[in-house]
Design a protein around this motif. Sequence first.
Motif, PDB file in Angstrom:
ATOM      1  N   MET A   5       0.834  -1.207   0.000  1.00 33.71           N
ATOM      2  CA  MET A   5       0.000   0.000   0.000  1.00 33.71           C
ATOM      3  C   MET A   5       0.861   1.247   0.000  1.00 33.71           C
ATOM      4  O   MET A   5       2.068   1.181   0.188  1.00 33.71           O
ATOM      5  CB  MET A   5      -0.949   0.013   1.217  1.00 33.71           C
ATOM      6  CG  MET A   5      -0.288   0.030   2.580  1.00 33.71           C
ATOM      7  SD  MET A   5       0.178   1.666   3.253  1.00 33.71           S
ATOM      8  CE  MET A   5      -1.368   2.478   3.435  1.00 33.71           C
ATOM      9  N   ALA A   6       0.211   2.367  -0.247  1.00 30.69           N
ATOM     10  CA  ALA A   6       0.872   3.667  -0.154  1.00 30.69           C
ATOM     11  C   ALA A   6      -0.177   4.707   0.188  1.00 30.69           C
ATOM     12  O   ALA A   6      -1.364   4.526  -0.103  1.00 30.69           O
ATOM     13  CB  ALA A   6       1.559   4.027  -1.467  1.00 30.69           C
ATOM     14  N   LEU A   7       0.248   5.769   0.815  1.00 27.84           N
ATOM     15  CA  LEU A   7      -0.562   6.977   0.974  1.00 27.84           C
ATOM     16  C   LEU A   7       0.066   7.993   0.038  1.00 27.84           C
ATOM     17  O   LEU A   7       1.277   8.215   0.086  1.00 27.84           O
ATOM     18  CB  LEU A   7      -0.547   7.484   2.415  1.00 27.84           C
ATOM     19  CG  LEU A   7      -1.290   6.638   3.434  1.00 27.84           C
ATOM     20  CD1 LEU A   7      -1.169   7.251   4.825  1.00 27.84           C
ATOM     21  CD2 LEU A   7      -2.755   6.492   3.067  1.00 27.84           C
ATOM     22  N   THR A   8      -0.747   8.597  -0.819  1.00 25.91           N
ATOM     23  CA  THR A   8      -0.172   9.386  -1.901  1.00 25.91           C
ATOM     24  C   THR A   8      -1.059  10.551  -2.316  1.00 25.91           C
ATOM     25  O   THR A   8      -2.258  10.568  -2.046  1.00 25.91           O
ATOM     26  CB  THR A   8       0.078   8.478  -3.127  1.00 25.91           C
ATOM     27  OG1 THR A   8       0.755   9.224  -4.131  1.00 25.91           O
ATOM     28  CG2 THR A   8      -1.211   7.902  -3.687  1.00 25.91           C
ATOM     29  N   TYR A   9      -0.429  11.498  -3.000  1.00 22.36           N
ATOM     30  CA  TYR A   9      -1.146  12.554  -3.713  1.00 22.36           C
ATOM     31  C   TYR A   9      -1.140  12.251  -5.209  1.00 22.36           C
ATOM     32  O   TYR A   9      -1.786  12.936  -5.986  1.00 22.36           O
ATOM     33  CB  TYR A   9      -0.472  13.914  -3.487  1.00 22.36           C
ATOM     34  CG  TYR A   9      -0.508  14.379  -2.050  1.00 22.36           C
ATOM     35  CD1 TYR A   9      -1.692  14.813  -1.474  1.00 22.36           C
ATOM     36  CD2 TYR A   9       0.638  14.368  -1.265  1.00 22.36           C
ATOM     37  CE1 TYR A   9      -1.737  15.234  -0.161  1.00 22.36           C
ATOM     38  CE2 TYR A   9       0.603  14.785   0.058  1.00 22.36           C
ATOM     39  CZ  TYR A   9      -0.584  15.212   0.602  1.00 22.36           C
ATOM     40  OH  TYR A   9      -0.616  15.621   1.915  1.00 22.36           O
ATOM     41  N   ALA A  63      -6.711  15.716   9.630  1.00 22.89           N
ATOM     42  CA  ALA A  63      -7.111  16.328   8.365  1.00 22.89           C
ATOM     43  C   ALA A  63      -6.247  15.767   7.231  1.00 22.89           C
ATOM     44  O   ALA A  63      -5.756  16.512   6.395  1.00 22.89           O
ATOM     45  CB  ALA A  63      -6.960  17.835   8.449  1.00 22.89           C
ATOM     46  N   CYS A  64      -6.082  14.458   7.226  1.00 24.95           N
ATOM     47  CA  CYS A  64      -5.227  13.816   6.226  1.00 24.95           C
ATOM     48  C   CYS A  64      -5.851  13.950   4.846  1.00 24.95           C
ATOM     49  O   CYS A  64      -7.020  13.619   4.635  1.00 24.95           O
ATOM     50  CB  CYS A  64      -5.023  12.338   6.566  1.00 24.95           C
ATOM     51  SG  CYS A  64      -3.947  11.498   5.383  1.00 24.95           S
ATOM     52  N   ASP A  65      -5.045  14.442   3.899  1.00 22.34           N
ATOM     53  CA  ASP A  65      -5.545  14.607   2.545  1.00 22.34           C
ATOM     54  C   ASP A  65      -4.884  13.645   1.558  1.00 22.34           C
ATOM     55  O   ASP A  65      -5.088  13.743   0.356  1.00 22.34           O
ATOM     56  CB  ASP A  65      -5.381  16.053   2.073  1.00 22.34           C
ATOM     57  CG  ASP A  65      -3.949  16.559   2.204  1.00 22.34           C
ATOM     58  OD1 ASP A  65      -3.095  15.856   2.795  1.00 22.34           O
ATOM     59  OD2 ASP A  65      -3.683  17.663   1.715  1.00 22.34           O
ATOM     60  N   GLU A  66      -4.128  12.691   2.079  1.00 16.93           N
ATOM     61  CA  GLU A  66      -3.529  11.692   1.205  1.00 16.93           C
ATOM     62  C   GLU A  66      -4.559  10.604   0.885  1.00 16.93           C
ATOM     63  O   GLU A  66      -5.471  10.353   1.645  1.00 16.93           O
ATOM     64  CB  GLU A  66      -2.294  11.066   1.864  1.00 16.93           C
ATOM     65  CG  GLU A  66      -1.115  12.021   1.947  1.00 16.93           C
ATOM     66  CD  GLU A  66       0.115  11.355   2.474  1.00 16.93           C
ATOM     67  OE1 GLU A  66       1.121  11.326   1.733  1.00 16.93           O
ATOM     68  OE2 GLU A  66       0.090  10.860   3.611  1.00 16.93           O
ATOM     69  N   ILE A  67      -4.361   9.967  -0.249  1.00 21.38           N
ATOM     70  CA  ILE A  67      -5.244   8.917  -0.727  1.00 21.38           C
ATOM     71  C   ILE A  67      -4.534   7.583  -0.537  1.00 21.38           C
ATOM     72  O   ILE A  67      -3.357   7.444  -0.881  1.00 21.38           O
ATOM     73  CB  ILE A  67      -5.580   9.115  -2.225  1.00 21.38           C
ATOM     74  CG1 ILE A  67      -6.127  10.514  -2.497  1.00 21.38           C
ATOM     75  CG2 ILE A  67      -6.529   8.025  -2.725  1.00 21.38           C
ATOM     76  CD1 ILE A  67      -7.405  10.857  -1.811  1.00 21.38           C
ATOM     77  N   ALA A  68      -5.257   6.597   0.000  1.00 25.98           N
ATOM     78  CA  ALA A  68      -4.690   5.257   0.182  1.00 25.98           C
ATOM     79  C   ALA A  68      -4.870   4.444  -1.099  1.00 25.98           C
ATOM     80  O   ALA A  68      -5.926   4.479  -1.725  1.00 25.98           O
ATOM     81  CB  ALA A  68      -5.371   4.560   1.354  1.00 25.98           C
ATOM     82  N   VAL A 103      -2.300   9.702  -7.236  1.00 28.23           N
ATOM     83  CA  VAL A 103      -3.157   8.529  -7.413  1.00 28.23           C
ATOM     84  C   VAL A 103      -3.007   7.930  -8.807  1.00 28.23           C
ATOM     85  O   VAL A 103      -2.890   6.703  -8.952  1.00 28.23           O
ATOM     86  CB  VAL A 103      -4.636   8.896  -7.126  1.00 28.23           C
ATOM     87  CG1 VAL A 103      -5.561   7.730  -7.447  1.00 28.23           C
ATOM     88  CG2 VAL A 103      -4.784   9.310  -5.671  1.00 28.23           C
ATOM     89  N   ARG A 104      -3.009   8.760  -9.845  1.00 30.02           N
ATOM     90  CA  ARG A 104      -2.926   8.226 -11.217  1.00 30.02           C
ATOM     91  C   ARG A 104      -1.642   7.432 -11.436  1.00 30.02           C
ATOM     92  O   ARG A 104      -1.639   6.426 -12.138  1.00 30.02           O
ATOM     93  CB  ARG A 104      -3.068   9.331 -12.247  1.00 30.02           C
ATOM     94  CG  ARG A 104      -4.534   9.731 -12.427  1.00 30.02           C
ATOM     95  CD  ARG A 104      -4.718  10.615 -13.605  1.00 30.02           C
ATOM     96  NE  ARG A 104      -3.934  11.832 -13.369  1.00 30.02           N
ATOM     97  CZ  ARG A 104      -3.909  12.889 -14.133  1.00 30.02           C
ATOM     98  NH1 ARG A 104      -4.601  12.908 -15.229  1.00 30.02           N
ATOM     99  NH2 ARG A 104      -3.194  13.941 -13.834  1.00 30.02           N
ATOM    100  N   PHE A 105      -0.536   7.899 -10.859  1.00 29.88           N
ATOM    101  CA  PHE A 105       0.723   7.169 -10.979  1.00 29.88           C
ATOM    102  C   PHE A 105       0.572   5.754 -10.413  1.00 29.88           C
ATOM    103  O   PHE A 105       0.958   4.774 -11.049  1.00 29.88           O
ATOM    104  CB  PHE A 105       1.858   7.912 -10.256  1.00 29.88           C
ATOM    105  CG  PHE A 105       3.082   7.068 -10.060  1.00 29.88           C
ATOM    106  CD1 PHE A 105       3.979   6.884 -11.106  1.00 29.88           C
ATOM    107  CD2 PHE A 105       3.328   6.435  -8.850  1.00 29.88           C
ATOM    108  CE1 PHE A 105       5.106   6.086 -10.933  1.00 29.88           C
ATOM    109  CE2 PHE A 105       4.442   5.633  -8.673  1.00 29.88           C
ATOM    110  CZ  PHE A 105       5.340   5.466  -9.721  1.00 29.88           C
ATOM    111  N   PHE A 106       0.008   5.663  -9.215  1.00 30.59           N
ATOM    112  CA  PHE A 106      -0.133   4.342  -8.594  1.00 30.59           C
ATOM    113  C   PHE A 106      -1.158   3.485  -9.334  1.00 30.59           C
ATOM    114  O   PHE A 106      -0.948   2.269  -9.494  1.00 30.59           O
ATOM    115  CB  PHE A 106      -0.466   4.472  -7.106  1.00 30.59           C
ATOM    116  CG  PHE A 106       0.758   4.721  -6.266  1.00 30.59           C
ATOM    117  CD1 PHE A 106       1.567   3.674  -5.852  1.00 30.59           C
ATOM    118  CD2 PHE A 106       1.115   6.007  -5.894  1.00 30.59           C
ATOM    119  CE1 PHE A 106       2.716   3.892  -5.104  1.00 30.59           C
ATOM    120  CE2 PHE A 106       2.254   6.240  -5.145  1.00 30.59           C
ATOM    121  CZ  PHE A 106       3.058   5.187  -4.739  1.00 30.59           C
ATOM    122  N   GLU A 107      -2.229   4.077  -9.811  1.00 31.89           N
ATOM    123  CA  GLU A 107      -3.206   3.304 -10.592  1.00 31.89           C
ATOM    124  C   GLU A 107      -2.549   2.743 -11.856  1.00 31.89           C
ATOM    125  O   GLU A 107      -2.786   1.589 -12.229  1.00 31.89           O
ATOM    126  CB  GLU A 107      -4.421   4.174 -10.952  1.00 31.89           C
ATOM    127  CG  GLU A 107      -5.322   4.439  -9.765  1.00 31.89           C
ATOM    128  CD  GLU A 107      -6.482   5.375 -10.075  1.00 31.89           C
ATOM    129  OE1 GLU A 107      -7.513   5.231  -9.406  1.00 31.89           O
ATOM    130  OE2 GLU A 107      -6.359   6.242 -10.967  1.00 31.89           O
TER     131      GLU A 107
END
Length: 158
Positions: free
Chosen positions: A109-113, A147-152, A115-119
């Motif tokens: 997994m990763a927490l990221t900004y 207030a986490c704004d990263e996407i899992a 998302v398209r790269f990981f997809e």
Amino acid sequence: MEAKAIEAVCRRATEDDIDTLAELIAGYAAKGIMLPRSRETLKRQIDTFVVAEIGDEIVGCGSLTRLGTDLVEVRSLGISEGYKGLGIGSKLVDQLIYEAKRQGIPKIMALTYEVRFFEKNGFAVVNKEIFPEKVWTDCVNCPKQHACDEIAVLKMLN
């Protein structure tokens, strides 16, 4: 800058890489998009890092952190300015996936900004609350905890 025809090579990081890793990570941390890592932490965790090199220049890095018996996290994934968009990040992720498989870990997994790269690299967006291992190990100490704004993102490894 002209297109680089030279191929990046990924390898395990060594203690000789610590200063370069610290500088690369600090650049991302200053923008608030990566957690900072001290040189002492990098030295302690150097065996979890991989680097991408072009010639003798480190142009990217990433690490793999175990969060449980069946889960690892991609961390500190970054590419030097001027080298983004050349596939180096994907090569680093491939190397980290290889390492997770080698260790017999079925989930990464990763927490990221980004998302398209990981997809593009086979990950799917998931609810971050499905990772209590992450929440209790790292998120409890994070300034963005409430207030986490990263996407899992998650990828199942076969």
